[in-house]
Motif scaffolding. Structure first.
Motif, PDB file in Angstrom:
ATOM      1  N   ARG A  59     -21.882 -37.057  -7.626  1.00 12.76           N
ATOM      2  CA  ARG A  59     -20.892 -36.126  -6.757  1.00 12.76           C
ATOM      3  C   ARG A  59     -21.413 -34.658  -6.715  1.00 12.76           C
ATOM      4  O   ARG A  59     -21.028 -34.060  -5.697  1.00 12.76           O
ATOM      5  N   ILE A  60     -22.333 -34.354  -7.579  1.00 12.82           N
ATOM      6  CA  ILE A  60     -22.833 -32.955  -7.727  1.00 12.82           C
ATOM      7  C   ILE A  60     -24.073 -33.193  -8.508  1.00 12.82           C
ATOM      8  O   ILE A  60     -24.211 -34.206  -9.072  1.00 12.82           O
ATOM      9  N   THR A  61     -24.926 -32.113  -7.979  1.00  8.63           N
ATOM     10  CA  THR A  61     -26.287 -32.296  -8.714  1.00  8.63           C
ATOM     11  C   THR A  61     -26.407 -31.502  -9.994  1.00  8.63           C
ATOM     12  O   THR A  61     -25.527 -30.958 -10.388  1.00  8.63           O
ATOM     13  N   GLU A  62     -27.391 -31.745 -10.832  1.00  6.30           N
ATOM     14  CA  GLU A  62     -27.475 -31.220 -12.088  1.00  6.30           C
ATOM     15  C   GLU A  62     -27.587 -29.588 -12.000  1.00  6.30           C
ATOM     16  O   GLU A  62     -26.723 -29.082 -12.763  1.00  6.30           O
ATOM     17  N   ALA A  63     -28.272 -29.062 -10.887  1.00  2.00           N
ATOM     18  CA  ALA A  63     -28.116 -27.671 -10.673  1.00  2.00           C
ATOM     19  C   ALA A  63     -26.603 -27.426 -10.550  1.00  2.00           C
ATOM     20  O   ALA A  63     -26.059 -25.899 -11.002  1.00  2.00           O
ATOM     21  N   GLU A  64     -25.997 -27.872  -9.669  1.00  4.89           N
ATOM     22  CA  GLU A  64     -24.209 -27.368  -9.585  1.00  4.89           C
ATOM     23  C   GLU A  64     -23.645 -27.462 -10.794  1.00  4.89           C
ATOM     24  O   GLU A  64     -23.027 -26.763 -11.045  1.00  4.89           O
ATOM     25  N   ARG A  65     -23.715 -28.730 -11.386  1.00  4.66           N
ATOM     26  CA  ARG A  65     -23.141 -28.922 -12.999  1.00  4.66           C
ATOM     27  C   ARG A  65     -23.513 -27.650 -13.857  1.00  4.66           C
ATOM     28  O   ARG A  65     -22.625 -27.114 -14.339  1.00  4.66           O
ATOM     29  N   ASN A  66     -24.823 -27.379 -14.103  1.00  5.42           N
ATOM     30  CA  ASN A  66     -25.318 -26.191 -15.021  1.00  5.42           C
ATOM     31  C   ASN A  66     -24.754 -24.807 -14.292  1.00  5.42           C
ATOM     32  O   ASN A  66     -24.347 -23.873 -15.176  1.00  5.42           O
ATOM     33  N   ALA A  67     -24.663 -24.620 -12.939  1.00  3.20           N
ATOM     34  CA  ALA A  67     -24.307 -23.541 -12.207  1.00  3.20           C
ATOM     35  C   ALA A  67     -22.648 -23.118 -12.953  1.00  3.20           C
ATOM     36  O   ALA A  67     -22.248 -22.202 -13.105  1.00  3.20           O
ATOM     37  N   ALA A  68     -21.965 -24.318 -12.588  1.00  7.06           N
ATOM     38  CA  ALA A  68     -20.393 -24.360 -12.775  1.00  7.06           C
ATOM     39  C   ALA A  68     -20.151 -23.955 -14.126  1.00  7.06           C
ATOM     40  O   ALA A  68     -19.492 -22.928 -14.589  1.00  7.06           O
ATOM     41  N   VAL A  69     -20.917 -24.764 -15.100  1.00  4.77           N
ATOM     42  CA  VAL A  69     -20.845 -24.210 -16.556  1.00  4.77           C
ATOM     43  C   VAL A  69     -20.954 -22.849 -16.773  1.00  4.77           C
ATOM     44  O   VAL A  69     -20.322 -22.207 -17.647  1.00  4.77           O
ATOM     45  N   ALA A  70     -22.006 -22.283 -16.144  1.00  5.09           N
ATOM     46  CA  ALA A  70     -22.491 -20.901 -16.464  1.00  5.09           C
ATOM     47  C   ALA A  70     -21.383 -19.971 -15.941  1.00  5.09           C
ATOM     48  O   ALA A  70     -21.253 -18.799 -16.583  1.00  5.09           O
ATOM     49  N   ARG A  71     -20.712 -20.533 -15.126  1.00  9.67           N
ATOM     50  CA  ARG A  71     -19.697 -19.428 -14.354  1.00  9.67           C
ATOM     51  C   ARG A  71     -18.614 -19.311 -15.262  1.00  9.67           C
ATOM     52  O   ARG A  71     -17.497 -18.650 -14.923  1.00  9.67           O
ATOM     53  N   VAL A  72     -18.257 -19.988 -16.296  1.00 14.09           N
ATOM     54  CA  VAL A  72     -17.113 -20.283 -17.076  1.00 14.09           C
ATOM     55  C   VAL A  72     -17.166 -19.643 -18.238  1.00 14.09           C
ATOM     56  O   VAL A  72     -18.046 -20.105 -19.187  1.00 14.09           O
ATOM     57  N   SER A  73     -16.112 -18.564 -18.694  1.00 14.00           N
ATOM     58  CA  SER A  73     -16.001 -18.162 -20.224  1.00 14.00           C
ATOM     59  C   SER A  73     -14.577 -18.537 -20.606  1.00 14.00           C
ATOM     60  O   SER A  73     -13.832 -18.412 -19.917  1.00 14.00           O
TER      61      SER A  73
END
Ligand SMILES: NC(=O)c1ccc[n+]([C@@H]2O[C@H](COP(=O)([O-])OP(=O)(O)OC[C@H]3O[C@@H](n4cnc5c(N)ncnc54)[C@H](O)[C@@H]3O)[C@@H](O)[C@H]2O)c1
Length: 286
Positions: A59-73
């Motif tokens: 449903r999402i790409t690896e790049a989208e997964r990594n970008a989403a994780v990086a956006r959250v603190s």
């Protein structure tokens, strides 16, 4: 009005976790405030696991997964939300607990045009705005469970909420998060729960009266009425402790007996049978 890029989420339970995920996947910078260090760490792990599942299903790409994780603190201090443009409170359904959060948000969130939204199912938005200096920026934004799947959000303005805040909330929820909105009044249960809660409680009373067993109450409504899920299974998904708090808040205002939580539900919560999250409610979840 500038587009909303910086979001805060307070609370990391069933709903908070979903809210963090949809905001991060939509491209927002998300700061999460949990009730304690352990809660923050658990929420961080759950976000990574949930995004991994989305990636595994294609449903999402690896790049989208990594970008989403990086956006959250993740943290535990409401002061970290000072620069946020949109804050979504999604803590336990308790008036005093939510008022405590809004008192602090009112102090710390600097932008006068920021929206302070609550995901409450039943607490009057006016009661949350009443503890702030500017109730104009306090809005209800009621999402549905599971947040990544359900398209609806109820936007609720109190008599004091500014039109600008309601409009900004609707724009963020529709344009950025891709949800659909209905605007509803600040009345007990808003719109959806005003219809749904008496129905769910009727199902519990029916079970308690021995009209049918739990399987058949649910089968009746799925097979006979085309509901995607029976009322008792839906209660398990919502969380029995959550729906008791919702019913109590609705009953406190409306005095409508249909909104009073049935005794069986109260007993189940006292025994820790809160539904899916505890592994057992009306049904069992191994
Ligand atoms: N469960 C549903 O189906 C559903 C649907 C729509 C809306 N809601 C609403 O969403 C809100 C959250 O419900 P939920 O189902 O996620 O509940 P939950 O019990 O799963 O989670 C509540 C979370 O809030 C945290 N919390 C409590 N006080 C806090 C504080 N002061 N600061 C930070 N975190 C705090 C708890 O640690 C817990 O993680 C409620 O207002 C509820 O009415 C729930």
């Amino acid at each position: 009005m500038t587009a909303i890029e910086r979001v805060g989420v307070v609370g990391t339970g069933t709903m908070g976790g979903g809210l963090v995920q949809v905001c991060a996947l939509a491209g927002a910078d998300v700061r999460v405030v949990a009730s304690g260090r352990a809660g923050a760490e658990r929420a961080e792990r759950r976000l990574a696991q949930s995004l991994d599942r989305q990636w595994a299903k294609g449903r999402i790409t690896e790049a989208e997964r990594n970008a989403a994780v990086a956006r959250v603190s993740f943290g535990t201090d409401l002061k970290s939300l000072a620069d946020r443009q949109f804050v979504l409170e999604s803590i336990t359904e308790s008036l005093p607990a939510k008022q405590d959060v809004f008192r602090v948000l009112d102090e710390v969130v600097e932008d006068p045009a920021a929206v302070l939204a609550s995901n409450t199912s039943s607490i009057p938005i006016a009661s949350l705005g009443s503890v702030t200096r500017d109730p104009g920026r306090v809005v209800g934004a009621h999402f549905f469970n599971p947040v990544p799947v359900m398209p609806l959000v109820e936007i609720i303005g109190s008599l004091c909420t500014s039109a600008a805040a309601s409009d900004r909330a609707e724009e963020f929820v529709t344009r950025t998060l891709g949800k659909q909105v209905i605007r509803v009044g600040d009345r007990p249960g808003f719109m959806v729960n005003a219809l749904l809660v008496p129905f769910l409680f009727s199902a519990v009373r029916m079970l308690d009266a021995g009209v049918a067993d739990a399987e058949d109450v649910d089968r009746g409504m799925t097979l006979g009425c085309g509901h995607p899920m029976g009322p008792l299974a839906l209660l398990d998904l919502i969380g029995l402790d959550v729906i008791v708090a919702v019913g109590e808040a609705m009953y406190a205002e409306s005095r409508d007996p249909a909104c009073a939580p049935p005794t069986l539900l109260l007993r189940m919560v006292e025994c820790g049978l809160t539904g899916r999250k505890s592994g057992r409610g009306f049904h069992t979840y191994p």
